[in-house]
Write an enzyme that holds these catalytic residues in place. Sequence first.
Site, PDB file in Angstrom:
ATOM      1  N   CYS A  55       0.867  -1.173   0.000  1.00  0.00           N
ATOM      2  CA  CYS A  55       0.000   0.000   0.000  1.00  0.00           C
ATOM      3  C   CYS A  55       0.903   1.222   0.000  1.00  0.00           C
ATOM      4  CB  CYS A  55      -0.885  -0.006   1.235  1.00  0.00           C
ATOM      5  SG  CYS A  55      -1.748   1.552   1.455  1.00  0.00           S
ATOM      6  N   CYS A  66      -0.781   6.361   6.766  1.00  0.00           N
ATOM      7  CA  CYS A  66      -2.187   6.139   7.131  1.00  0.00           C
ATOM      8  C   CYS A  66      -2.338   5.529   8.520  1.00  0.00           C
ATOM      9  CB  CYS A  66      -2.849   5.255   6.072  1.00  0.00           C
ATOM     10  SG  CYS A  66      -4.450   4.612   6.542  1.00  0.00           S
ATOM     11  N   TYR A 102     -25.846  -6.597  24.300  1.00  0.00           N
ATOM     12  CA  TYR A 102     -25.163  -5.744  23.308  1.00  0.00           C
ATOM     13  C   TYR A 102     -25.509  -6.274  21.913  1.00  0.00           C
ATOM     14  CZ  TYR A 102     -22.412  -5.068  27.587  1.00  0.00           C
ATOM     15  OH  TYR A 102     -22.013  -4.848  28.883  1.00  0.00           O
ATOM     16  N   GLU A 115     -29.989  -3.828  23.942  1.00  0.00           N
ATOM     17  CA  GLU A 115     -29.107  -2.945  23.158  1.00  0.00           C
ATOM     18  C   GLU A 115     -29.427  -1.501  23.549  1.00  0.00           C
ATOM     19  OE1 GLU A 115     -26.649  -2.847  20.659  1.00  0.00           O
ATOM     20  OE2 GLU A 115     -27.045  -0.690  20.668  1.00  0.00           O
ATOM     21  N   CYS A 174     -14.010  -7.832  20.758  1.00  0.00           N
ATOM     22  CA  CYS A 174     -13.193  -7.244  19.694  1.00  0.00           C
ATOM     23  C   CYS A 174     -11.946  -6.593  20.288  1.00  0.00           C
ATOM     24  CB  CYS A 174     -14.008  -6.244  18.876  1.00  0.00           C
ATOM     25  SG  CYS A 174     -14.708  -4.934  19.870  1.00  0.00           S
TER      26      CYS A 174
HETATM   27  N1  SAH Z   1     -23.820  -8.149  18.568  1.00  0.00           N
HETATM   28  C1  SAH Z   1     -23.937  -7.122  17.565  1.00  0.00           C
HETATM   29  C2  SAH Z   1     -23.392  -5.766  18.050  1.00  0.00           C
HETATM   30  C3  SAH Z   1     -22.046  -5.768  18.711  1.00  0.00           C
HETATM   31  S1  SAH Z   1     -21.269  -4.175  18.887  1.00  0.00           S
HETATM   32  C4  SAH Z   1     -23.284  -7.544  16.270  1.00  0.00           C
HETATM   33  O1  SAH Z   1     -22.618  -8.564  16.203  1.00  0.00           O
HETATM   34  O2  SAH Z   1     -23.457  -6.843  15.262  1.00  0.00           O
HETATM   35  C5  SAH Z   1     -21.680  -3.671  20.458  1.00  0.00           C
HETATM   36  C6  SAH Z   1     -23.081  -3.104  20.601  1.00  0.00           C
HETATM   37  O3  SAH Z   1     -23.252  -2.750  21.976  1.00  0.00           O
HETATM   38  C7  SAH Z   1     -23.379  -1.840  19.801  1.00  0.00           C
HETATM   39  O4  SAH Z   1     -24.554  -2.037  19.049  1.00  0.00           O
HETATM   40  C8  SAH Z   1     -23.601  -0.758  20.883  1.00  0.00           C
HETATM   41  O5  SAH Z   1     -24.593   0.182  20.516  1.00  0.00           O
HETATM   42  C9  SAH Z   1     -24.046  -1.587  22.056  1.00  0.00           C
HETATM   43  N2  SAH Z   1     -23.810  -1.034  23.403  1.00  0.00           N
HETATM   44  C10 SAH Z   1     -22.784  -0.252  23.822  1.00  0.00           C
HETATM   45  N3  SAH Z   1     -22.876  -0.012  25.135  1.00  0.00           N
HETATM   46  C11 SAH Z   1     -23.994  -0.659  25.579  1.00  0.00           C
HETATM   47  C12 SAH Z   1     -24.622  -0.783  26.851  1.00  0.00           C
HETATM   48  N4  SAH Z   1     -24.105  -0.213  27.931  1.00  0.00           N
HETATM   49  N5  SAH Z   1     -25.747  -1.529  26.941  1.00  0.00           N
HETATM   50  C13 SAH Z   1     -26.276  -2.134  25.836  1.00  0.00           C
HETATM   51  N6  SAH Z   1     -25.722  -2.037  24.606  1.00  0.00           N
HETATM   52  C14 SAH Z   1     -24.597  -1.307  24.471  1.00  0.00           C
END
Ligand code: SAH
Length: 380
Positions: A3, A9, A239, A260, A335
């Site tokens: 790259c 970057c 989440y 969520e 993650c």
């Molecule tokens: N499981 C889903 C999202 C994972 S990302 C997937 O695989 O796509 C993490 C998520 O947690 C996000 O959507 C974010 O909005 C949510 N989040 C962040 N803090 C939170 C909290 N305190 N309580 C509930 N959800 C939360």
Amino acid sequence: MKCPVFKQCGGCSYQHNDYPAYLDKQQNKLHDLLSSFAQVRPILAMKDPFYYRNKVQAVVSVTPKGQVITGNYKEQSHKVVSVDHCLIEDKTAQAIIHSVRQLIPSFKWTVYNEDAQRGLIRHILVRTGYKTGEVLLVIVVADKMVPGKANFVKAIRKKHPEIVGVVFNLNERKTSMVLGPKDISFSGKNHLYDELLEKKYRLSAGSFYQVNPVQTEVLYRTAIDLAQLKPSDVVIDAYSGIGTIALSLADNVKQVYAVESNREAVRDAIFNAKLNNVTNVQFFHGDATEWIHHLPIKEKDIDCLIVDPPRAGCEEAFLKTVETIKPQRMIYVSCNPETLKRDLEILSKTFHVEAIQPVDMFPWTEHVETVVLMSREVIY
Ligand code: SAH
């Protein structure tokens, strides 16, 4: 991997390696952090680890000679590195960003200057549906008055008919967040559809959606397999985003409760359940820590708790409540291995850590995804 702007970057920390060497680095990092809990399984690699990002956001800037450029912020700074061809971003998204960049001068749109806090166009955000081919284009502006919006939409959709909607989002604040809290208007749709594991999903511009659609299926399948779900199981998905994990496993179990905190994502999740004729998932809008403290079901009925928190991991108060409700099995999708380690220090007092399975969700970058299975009784 070559790259030309790799050094400036900073998005891909490991581009100087070949792919096996890159995977080794991730594996070793995870081994150092997590092997005291259980053996770290070999990372699940991506077959073709390029052009995978389905969400591409470009900062718009202007050179001293007045040429409009698009790219990324240089690592740890607000200097913009012009990026013409990125090896990890979806190719269609990149082509659309180039086209928007070319159109900006012909509409006499000014480019936002962060220091002076003046100018109109801040960011271009493109989301692509890997399975559907749909594209949502978001133009982030610093002013409500955008001249020639309708003609712009006509011109860009003519060039890229895969665009299903163009959203103008207002971000007036001095912030590094790309999207502002409000959309000014949209033309066509303000969402797009994609598919994962045979289910269809609607997602809005601001909702969280995994950025690597190929490896997301690998990740979810890994989590579902490790969870060893039974048709009589009651599962919690904390989440839950737009409901992708809950809906992917709903057919394997009796009932899922999902929580969520992002309202727009919960709205998408409820819509997505209906779209897929899933009736055994209930979505709650709220903070996971508070919600789990006041569970809408009997604690002893929970067979499996799935968590997929943001990079910061779970709050300590959330983990303390999990200790008291003690679900039979727990799946932690992480993650960020650093916060995962911190949270496992607490959880491993109550659970046996049974399996640690990394998935390469973000090839060439420093980020890595890990799925952990924990259980109250020793399984393996
Ligand atoms: N499981 C889903 C999202 C994972 S990302 C997937 O695989 O796509 C993490 C998520 O947690 C996000 O959507 C974010 O909005 C949510 N989040 C962040 N803090 C939170 C909290 N305190 N309580 C509930 N959800 C939360």
